[in-house]
Design a protein around this motif. Structure first.
Motif: not given
Lengths: 111, 112
Positions: A32, A36, A38, A42-44, A46, A89, A99, A101
């Motif tokens: 998988y 992402y 970002q 801000k937040r990451p 998808l 990312f 996960l 990164f």
């Protein structure tokens, strides 16, 4: 454990150009591969993901390709726009394990 | 539907002080995570909880503890803060249906 390498660390393009970010992974069990985005402060979030049973996936101007044999996957952004400027990312995991990164790519799109 | 909510958003601590970062999700996810983000280092996993009642160490667990209080809440505790723990902390949760990781807004912690 899994190790994800991401290149380049920074990427500058002109608006309208294409941008490519590449990642390699070490664990052949990984299946998988999400990406992402970002934005600054801000937040990451998808933007696209791919599973090992497909080689390519596309969503409008973004696409991801996967080469399981070489253990690498790439993010392609076409017709870049200033709002594409962000840190991207890549990540990898096996099933629903944690996960791992990459270190991120700062993409700057100049008007 | 707030998603993942974490508090506080900003905190300044002195070396040796303790604090707890709180995180809650309303998506009924089993898995929850704490990451730290430092310039040039990406997102590094501190601790995670695959399900209520379980917690496991990630890549950088030293100096931290966690509690999975219930299915919704997952807290991160710094018992004796150090300047090396200055960072932005993100809580996240993950559903099994899509595998997508949903992040909170982040907590910026400065340790003087």
């Amino acid at each position: 454990g899994e190790n994800v390498e991401q290149h380049p660390s920074t990427l500058s393009v002109q608006e309208g150009d294409s941008a490519v970010i590449k990642c390699t992974y070490s664990d052949s069990a990984s299946n998988y591969f999400p990406w992402y985005k970002q934005e600054l402060g801000k937040r990451p979030q998808l933007i696209i993901d791919i599973r090992s049973n497909v080689g390519e996936k596309k969503d409008q101007r973004i696409a991801v390709t996967l080469n399981k044999t070489a253990k690498h996957f790439s993010l392609h952004i076409t017709e870049t726009q200033p709002e594409d400027s962000a840190v991207y990312f890549c990540a990898a995991s096996s099933g629903y394990s944690t996960l791992t990164f990459g270190k991120g790519t700062m993409l700057l799109v100049s008007p | 539907n707030a998603g993942v909510t974490q508090t506080p958003k900003f905190q300044v601590l002195k070396t040796g002080q303790s604090m707890t970062l709180q995180c809650a999700q309303d998506m009924n996810h089993n898995s929850m995570y704490w990451y730290r983000q430092d310039p040039g280092m990406g997102l590094r996993l501190i601790y995670y909880s695959a399900s209520e009642g379980t917690t496991d160490k990630g890549e950088v667990p030293n100096g931290y503890n966690v509690s999975r209080l219930n299915k919704r809440e997952f807290s991160l505790r710094l018992e004796s803060a150090a300047p090396s723990q200055t960072s932005v902390y993100f809580c996240a949760s993950r559903g099994r249906t899509t595998g997508e990781l949903f992040f909170g807004e982040g907590s910026r912690l400065t340790v003087l």
